[in-house]
Design a protein around this motif. Structure first.
Motif, PDB file in Angstrom:
ATOM      1  N   ALA B 203       3.584  -7.056   8.812  1.00 13.75           N
ATOM      2  CA  ALA B 203       3.461  -5.599   8.807  1.00 13.75           C
ATOM      3  C   ALA B 203       4.230  -5.015   9.968  1.00 13.75           C
ATOM      4  CB  ALA B 203       1.997  -5.214   8.930  1.00 13.75           C
ATOM      5  N   GLY B 204       4.884  -3.936   9.666  1.00 10.07           N
ATOM      6  CA  GLY B 204       5.673  -3.304  10.713  1.00 10.07           C
ATOM      7  C   GLY B 204       5.965  -1.860  10.371  1.00 10.07           C
ATOM      8  N   SER B 205       7.028  -1.361  10.913  1.00 14.52           N
ATOM      9  CA  SER B 205       7.305   0.064  10.727  1.00 14.52           C
ATOM     10  C   SER B 205       8.532   0.288   9.866  1.00 14.52           C
ATOM     11  CB  SER B 205       7.486   0.732  12.083  1.00 14.52           C
ATOM     12  OG  SER B 205       8.540   0.082  12.771  1.00 14.52           O
ATOM     13  N   GLY B 206       8.795  -0.665   8.961  1.00 12.50           N
ATOM     14  CA  GLY B 206       9.959  -0.523   8.091  1.00 12.50           C
ATOM     15  C   GLY B 206       9.700   0.476   6.981  1.00 12.50           C
ATOM     16  N   SER B 207      10.598   0.451   5.990  1.00  9.73           N
ATOM     17  CA  SER B 207      10.453   1.415   4.905  1.00  9.73           C
ATOM     18  C   SER B 207      10.027   0.749   3.589  1.00  9.73           C
ATOM     19  CB  SER B 207      11.766   2.169   4.705  1.00  9.73           C
ATOM     20  OG  SER B 207      12.794   1.226   4.489  1.00  9.73           O
ATOM     21  N   GLU B 208      10.084  -0.589   3.531  1.00  8.41           N
ATOM     22  CA  GLU B 208       9.705  -1.298   2.309  1.00  8.41           C
ATOM     23  C   GLU B 208       8.208  -1.619   2.328  1.00  8.41           C
ATOM     24  OE1 GLU B 208      11.642  -2.251  -0.354  1.00  8.41           O
ATOM     25  OE2 GLU B 208      13.129  -0.917   0.568  1.00  8.41           O
ATOM     26  N   LEU B 210       4.918  -3.579   1.967  1.00  9.70           N
ATOM     27  CA  LEU B 210       4.602  -5.008   2.061  1.00  9.70           C
ATOM     28  C   LEU B 210       3.289  -5.325   1.344  1.00  9.70           C
ATOM     29  CD1 LEU B 210       5.301  -7.779   3.457  1.00  9.70           C
ATOM     30  CD2 LEU B 210       3.788  -7.055   5.298  1.00  9.70           C
ATOM     31  N   ASP B 211       2.288  -4.498   1.591  1.00  4.71           N
ATOM     32  CA  ASP B 211       0.965  -4.800   1.024  1.00  4.71           C
ATOM     33  C   ASP B 211       0.062  -3.575   1.082  1.00  4.71           C
ATOM     34  OD1 ASP B 211      -0.905  -6.308  -0.149  1.00  4.71           O
ATOM     35  OD2 ASP B 211      -1.196  -7.734   1.525  1.00  4.71           O
ATOM     36  N   LEU B 212      -1.075  -3.699   0.353  1.00  4.83           N
ATOM     37  CA  LEU B 212      -2.118  -2.665   0.447  1.00  4.83           C
ATOM     38  C   LEU B 212      -3.377  -3.334   0.982  1.00  4.83           C
ATOM     39  CD1 LEU B 212      -1.619  -0.944  -3.020  1.00  4.83           C
ATOM     40  CD2 LEU B 212      -0.941  -0.037  -0.804  1.00  4.83           C
ATOM     41  N   ARG B 213      -4.087  -2.662   1.818  1.00  5.07           N
ATOM     42  CA  ARG B 213      -5.321  -3.272   2.370  1.00  5.07           C
ATOM     43  C   ARG B 213      -6.359  -2.182   2.586  1.00  5.07           C
ATOM     44  NH1 ARG B 213      -5.594  -1.680   7.475  1.00  5.07           N
ATOM     45  NH2 ARG B 213      -3.706  -1.540   8.749  1.00  5.07           N
ATOM     46  N   ASP B 214      -7.575  -2.630   2.877  1.00  2.00           N
ATOM     47  CA  ASP B 214      -8.653  -1.662   3.120  1.00  2.00           C
ATOM     48  C   ASP B 214      -8.386  -0.884   4.400  1.00  2.00           C
ATOM     49  OD1 ASP B 214      -9.858  -2.563   0.909  1.00  2.00           O
ATOM     50  OD2 ASP B 214     -11.382  -3.791   1.936  1.00  2.00           O
ATOM     51  N   ALA B 225      -2.931   5.248   0.914  1.00  6.65           N
ATOM     52  CA  ALA B 225      -2.374   5.281  -0.443  1.00  6.65           C
ATOM     53  C   ALA B 225      -3.399   5.970  -1.333  1.00  6.65           C
ATOM     54  CB  ALA B 225      -2.087   3.851  -0.922  1.00  6.65           C
ATOM     55  N   TRP B 226      -3.130   7.185  -1.702  1.00  8.57           N
ATOM     56  CA  TRP B 226      -4.159   8.018  -2.331  1.00  8.57           C
ATOM     57  C   TRP B 226      -4.486   7.566  -3.758  1.00  8.57           C
ATOM     58  CZ3 TRP B 226      -7.019  10.561   0.815  1.00  8.57           C
ATOM     59  CH2 TRP B 226      -6.480  11.007   2.044  1.00  8.57           C
ATOM     60  N   LYS B 227      -3.467   7.178  -4.499  1.00  6.77           N
ATOM     61  CA  LYS B 227      -3.741   6.803  -5.900  1.00  6.77           C
ATOM     62  C   LYS B 227      -4.618   5.547  -5.995  1.00  6.77           C
ATOM     63  CE  LYS B 227       0.115   8.993  -8.174  1.00  6.77           C
ATOM     64  NZ  LYS B 227       1.452   8.777  -8.735  1.00  6.77           N
ATOM     65  N   PRO B 228      -4.225   4.432  -5.292  1.00  3.54           N
ATOM     66  CA  PRO B 228      -5.124   3.253  -5.331  1.00  3.54           C
ATOM     67  C   PRO B 228      -6.509   3.562  -4.770  1.00  3.54           C
ATOM     68  CG  PRO B 228      -3.008   2.670  -4.406  1.00  3.54           C
ATOM     69  CD  PRO B 228      -3.008   4.150  -4.575  1.00  3.54           C
ATOM     70  N   SER B 229      -6.564   4.423  -3.753  1.00  3.15           N
ATOM     71  CA  SER B 229      -7.873   4.781  -3.176  1.00  3.15           C
ATOM     72  C   SER B 229      -8.750   5.450  -4.223  1.00  3.15           C
ATOM     73  CB  SER B 229      -7.694   5.738  -1.993  1.00  3.15           C
ATOM     74  OG  SER B 229      -6.895   5.151  -1.014  1.00  3.15           O
ATOM     75  N   ALA B 230      -8.124   6.326  -5.041  1.00  3.13           N
ATOM     76  CA  ALA B 230      -8.879   7.027  -6.072  1.00  3.13           C
ATOM     77  C   ALA B 230      -9.347   6.043  -7.154  1.00  3.13           C
ATOM     78  CB  ALA B 230      -8.010   8.121  -6.683  1.00  3.13           C
ATOM     79  N   ARG B 231      -8.447   5.083  -7.466  1.00  3.63           N
ATOM     80  CA  ARG B 231      -8.812   4.110  -8.509  1.00  3.63           C
ATOM     81  C   ARG B 231      -9.955   3.228  -8.060  1.00  3.63           C
ATOM     82  NH1 ARG B 231      -3.333   3.568  -9.896  1.00  3.63           N
ATOM     83  NH2 ARG B 231      -3.082   1.855  -8.420  1.00  3.63           N
ATOM     84  N   THR B 237      -5.120   1.485   2.576  1.00  5.35           N
ATOM     85  CA  THR B 237      -3.978   1.831   3.463  1.00  5.35           C
ATOM     86  C   THR B 237      -2.746   1.015   3.064  1.00  5.35           C
ATOM     87  OG1 THR B 237      -5.462   2.282   5.273  1.00  5.35           O
ATOM     88  CG2 THR B 237      -3.202   1.821   5.865  1.00  5.35           C
ATOM     89  N   LYS B 238      -1.583   1.664   3.185  1.00  7.98           N
ATOM     90  CA  LYS B 238      -0.317   0.964   2.889  1.00  7.98           C
ATOM     91  C   LYS B 238       0.143   0.210   4.141  1.00  7.98           C
ATOM     92  CE  LYS B 238       1.575   4.804   1.496  1.00  7.98           C
ATOM     93  NZ  LYS B 238       2.547   5.819   1.088  1.00  7.98           N
ATOM     94  N   GLU B 239       0.735  -0.940   3.885  1.00  6.30           N
ATOM     95  CA  GLU B 239       1.369  -1.685   4.987  1.00  6.30           C
ATOM     96  C   GLU B 239       2.844  -1.861   4.669  1.00  6.30           C
ATOM     97  OE1 GLU B 239      -0.533  -5.395   5.691  1.00  6.30           O
ATOM     98  OE2 GLU B 239      -1.463  -4.671   7.513  1.00  6.30           O
ATOM     99  N   PHE B 240       3.705  -1.570   5.641  1.00  6.69           N
ATOM    100  CA  PHE B 240       5.145  -1.714   5.408  1.00  6.69           C
ATOM    101  C   PHE B 240       5.679  -2.972   6.068  1.00  6.69           C
ATOM    102  CE2 PHE B 240       4.378   2.787   4.810  1.00  6.69           C
ATOM    103  CZ  PHE B 240       5.112   3.037   3.661  1.00  6.69           C
ATOM    104  N   GLU B 241       6.834  -3.372   5.577  1.00  9.47           N
ATOM    105  CA  GLU B 241       7.468  -4.581   6.143  1.00  9.47           C
ATOM    106  C   GLU B 241       7.969  -4.305   7.559  1.00  9.47           C
ATOM    107  OE1 GLU B 241      10.704  -6.012   3.895  1.00  9.47           O
ATOM    108  OE2 GLU B 241       9.441  -7.085   2.455  1.00  9.47           O
TER     109      GLU B 241
END
Lengths: 280, 654
Positions: B203-208, B210-214, B225-231, B237-241
């Protein structure tokens, strides 16, 4: 790359010098008529007019020579002899008659003629600067004889000519002619005073004295002026020029010793490759 | 100072004065008055002219500004257009009625508009100004020397050239390249990872993504990440590469070989421009770039880093490198270099080579006979009367005199016989000595001495250097090259020696480059890119071995290496990989065949260059390393492509 346009003869500055030049020639003609030496003066006048109108470079010099000739030979015997092969005066031994009268020395016609000649010369040379060339070309270009490269001719723009210049020309000419007259009388008075007898002055001795005193007068004036000016110019010398002067002096003082060392070094450098060759 | 016009008038005035004093029969005569008048006028004009010169030297100030648009700039960019404004302010009381001023534009600049000259009068009321526009085509530096003033009187009898030296040197930085065409890419995988870190898919501060986590308390709300949170009905939370930059080190050859060529168009200028382009493009992509400058004597290393200050310092470094000039003096070049340096000295330093401060006494022009090859023989001839002390010689002379004059007893005859060779020797001695006082030896010696003193002053050499520079051709040639290089003047350089060897070939720089590359490999964090911009012509495989070894190490450590070879501008590139047969010399000889021989020499030079290029390419190509000619735009693009390839490479580290 210069954005300056060449001067035209209609420019005000150019016209003012034309006026001075032609006025000078007119006064010259009148003074010559007054003195009676017409022929040489007319020829000189023609040369002067050609110089002003056509820009002949040799005009001022030729004008001066012809004027001097007219003064030295008022009867034009030399000129006539040169043209026709005859002289209007029989050849005879010249009489030597130095004038003692100072009042007679101040001949107005002579002074006017001198003034006119000076005014013409000033105008002619300044017109050369305005219309043809005011400064010689670069020394580097001349030395390398680079005919493929034409350095642009430098002329003085007519816009730089001020009204005060004409007045200054007249003022300077008047001052100079008065000084010259004064110097001339002073010189001859001094020559006569230095002679032991005024009743008979040996011609050779007179010439010699006149020459010596002239050289002394001009030389002393020039020397004193040069000393003063040199002193002033040394005062404004910049640091690098002063440093190179000192370097040069040190080199001059120790040149022989240094040269000896360098000759030995040169000899060693020339010998070393041979030594290396023989050792290898 | 006195012009020919002035000389003529002075001579005429003296002649008329002389005639006025000698010829007339009545005294004083108007001719003398006329002569005195002209002389007096001449003296007055001379006095005023000298006085004006003194005032001018003391009370003149110049200021120059170089503007980019409206603001003054301390440095320029290559290819930029700048406006130069020069002002002359005179504070003296004595008015100068006529001056001609010229600002010397820098040698490497292109003049676009305006005027470098101005004519006018100088007084306290107004300022003379010059304005013109220049274009700085190549990186390096531009040098403004100062303003030349030609002062003359209004009649043109006197003229003086002054030079107001206000040297201003501005660095010209390599051009800003447009990196817009180079898409920014991210490095996905690594081949060589630092100890302890196995993947960079962290995980870092890139633009791609990487993963989704609690969601954890403290996570920034913008990462939710609002859509997965709603589901899922819980906050995700989104994690970037992690974004991993590429490290690139540029090794730039600044040795003598790359400095050869037309100033501003040589290989080193091109290499600097390429390196600057890469530095700027890499900085735009937030990559780290370092530069290593190396030559025969050492290296200068700036480690890879990023940031605007780092980029500016690298560009300044490359700009400084681009202005370097070759300095390999040949003693035979001393005279040519003196001839090239003298016009510059006369123009820029007229007051320092003036006879008043820098002169040579006339006795120095005497040419010592012992400096010539036949000198000892001439001295021997001159000393032959001393042989009269030797009895056999006396007997020989007596016999000769008896044979020639039939009077062997006369002492005078004997002395005369002995004096003939001495007289001849002295005559030759005199002739040789006098030769030094005549041209061309006289002007050559005077030029050498003036330049030697000038170089001693400018280069801050000890006093003894003057005589050394006069006598030592090699030392003089070196200083003259330095002087010409400082003033951006071109000078000739012999590329090949008498044995046909390339004079700028350097094995020492290969050693330095190998050492620098090994050091860079040792300090590498990751799989890096090493760009070797080096002139390898005329070096064989044995001489290249240290470099090849270092490249092998780099390849073994999975680094990328590119070799860029600077190419001389006026030599065409080879059409294919085969070398044309060597050109045959023309059969014609003599002046009429000069063009044929010049063409032959050129073809041979190109043939040799191509042969050397193919040889180097074969050696370096064996290692699997790309080797290319350094062409400006293409080379930058190639390096950036290679950096992108490292980012995109899908090879996993095992």
């Amino acid at each position: 790359m210069s954005r300056e346009q060449p001067n035209s003869v209609r420019d005000e500055g150019v016209l003012s010098y034309y006026a001075i030049g032609f006025a000078g020639l007119a006064v010259y003609l009148l003074a010559s008529l007054e003195k009676g030496n017409i022929m040489a003066s007319l020829v000189a006048l023609l040369v002067g007019v050609a110089g002003l109108t056509a820009g002949w470079r040799i005009s001022p010099g030729l004008f001066l020579l012809l004027t001097a000739l007219g003064m030295l030979d008022p009867n034009n015997s030399v000129l006539l002899h040169a043209i026709t092969g005859e002289s209007n005066q029989p050849r005879r031994l010249r009489e030597f008659q130095p004038t003692m009268n100072i009042g007679a020395s101040f001949a107005l016609a002579d002074m006017l003629q001198g003034l006119a000649v000076l005014a013409y010369l000033v105008a002619q040379y300044r017109l050369f600067g305005l219309l043809h060339q005011s400064m010689p070309s670069s020394r580097i270009v001349r030395r390398e004889r680079r005919r493929d490269y034409l350095e642009p001719t430098k002329t003085r723009p007519a816009r730089l000519v001020t009204r005060a210049e004409s007045a200054a020309v007249l003022g300077t000419s008047l001052g100079v002619i008065l000084l010259a007259q004064l110097a001339s009388i002073l010189l001859f008075r001094a020559v006569i005073a230095l002679n032991a007898s005024t009743s008979f002055i040996a011609q050779q001795r007179f010439y010699l004295l006149a020459w010596v005193l002239t050289v002394l007068l001009v030389g002393i004036v020039w020397l004193l002026t040069a000393v003063v000016l040199n002193r002033l110019s040394w005062g404004v010398m910049d640091a690098s020029a002063a440093r190179i002067y000192l370097l040069n002096q040190v080199w001059l003082d120790s040149q022989r010793e240094q040269r000896r060392q360098q000759v030995w070094r040169k000899w060693y450098r020339a010998k070393r490759p041979r030594q290396e060759e023989t050792s290898s | 100072m006195l012009t020919s016009r002035g000389w003529w008038l002075l001579m005429l005035a003296l002649l008329i004065t002389g005639l006025g004093l000698v010829i007339p029969k009545s005294w004083p005569h108007p001719t003398a008055l006329l002569g005195f008048t002209i002389l007096g006028w001449f003296l007055v004009e001379w006095f005023l002219f000298r006085l004006r010169l003194i005032a001018l030297r003391a009370q003149l100030a110049i200021h120059r500004t170089i503007r980019d648009g409206k603001r003054p700039v301390p440095s320029c960019w290559a290819g930029g257009i700048y406006e130069v404004r020069v002002g002359l302010r005179y504070t003296g009381r004595l008015r100068i009625p006529y001056v001609h001023i010229e600002d010397l534009p820098p040698m490497r600049c292109e003049l676009l508009g305006g005027s470098t000259t101005e004519v006018g009068r100088l007084d306290a009321a107004e300022e003379l100004t010059i304005g013109y526009r220049i274009k700085t085509p190549t990186p390096g530096e531009i040098r403004f020397e100062g303003v030349e003033l030609c002062v003359a009187d209004l009649q043109g009898f006197f003229m003086e050239r002054l030079f107001l030296r206000r040297t201003q040197v501005l660095p010209v930085l390599p051009p800003l390249v447009d990196a817009g065409g180079q898409p920014r890419t991210n490095k996905r995988r690594n081949r060589l990872l630092p100890p302890g870190v196995h993947r960079l898919r962290a995980a870092g501060s890139g633009s791609e993504l990487l993963d989704l986590r609690d969601y954890r308390p403290g996570d920034p709300p913008k990462m939710i990440a609002w859509k997965p949170s709603a589901r899922k009905d819980k906050i995700i939370t989104k994690e970037f590469e992690n974004e991993v930059p590429i490290r690139c080190t540029l090794f730039v050859d600044v040795a003598q070989g790359t400095r050869v060529g037309v100033a501003g168009q040589g290989p080193l200028t091109r290499l600097s421009a390429i390196a600057a382009g890469v530095v700027q493009a890499a900085a735009a992509a937030r990559d780290l770039t370092g530069v290593v400058l190396f030559d025969e004597h050492g290296t200068r290393v700036i480690d890879p880093s990023r940031g605007s200050q780092h980029v500016v310092s690298l560009i300044r470094l490359l700009g400084d490198a681009a202005k370097l000039q070759p300095s390999r003096a040949d003693p035979d070049d001393a005279e040519i270099l003196a001839r090239l340096a003298m016009p510059i000295a006369e123009r820029v330093y007229p007051d320092l080579i003036d006879d008043e401060v820098n002169h040579l006494p006339w006795t120095s022009f005497w040419r010592p006979v012992l400096d010539t090859t036949h000198g000892p023989f001439v001295v021997f001839l001159a000393c032959t009367p001393l042989l009269l002390l030797w009895k056999p010689w006396r007997d020989f002379l007596r016999a000769s005199a008896d044979l020639l004059f039939r009077s062997s007893e006369s002492a005078l005859t004997l002395l005369l016989s002995a004096s003939v060779p001495a007289f001849l020797g002295l005559l030759v001695w005199l002739w040789v000595g006098m030769q030094g006082m005549l041209n061309p030896l006289q002007s050559r010696r005077a030029r050498r001495k003036k330049l030697a003193t000038l170089f001693t002053l400018l280069h801050k050499l000890p006093v003894g250097a003057i005589e050394q520079l006069i006598e030592d051709d090699a030392a003089f040639a070196l200083e003259a090259q330095r002087f010409l290089a400082d003033h951006h003047a071109p000078y000739p350089l012999a590329l090949y020696d008498l044995h046909g060897r390339y004079r700028f070939r350097s094995e020492a720089k290969v050693e330095r480059l190998a050492q620098a590359l090994t050091r860079a490999i040792g300090k590498a964090h990751d799989n890096e890119l090493f760009v070797l911009m080096v002139d390898l012509f005329d070096l064989d495989e044995k001489q290249l071995e240290p470099l090849l070894k270092a490249v092998r190490v780099a390849k073994a450590r999975h680094h990328q290496v590119i070799v860029l070879v600077p190419w001389q501008k006026d030599i065409p590139e080879p059409k294919d990989d085969t070398l044309d047969p060597s050109p045959l010399p023309p059969k014609e000889v003599g002046p009429q065949a000069e063009k044929l021989w010049l063409s032959f020499l050129r073809r041979q030079l190109i043939h040799r260059y191509h042969g050397s290029w193919l040889h180097v390419r074969r050696i370096v190509g064996k290692l699997g390393v790309s080797i290319l000619c350094a062409k400006e735009g293409e080379s930058v693009r190639l390096i950036l492509n290679r950096m992108a390839r490292i980012r995109r490479s899908g090879v996993h580290y095992r």
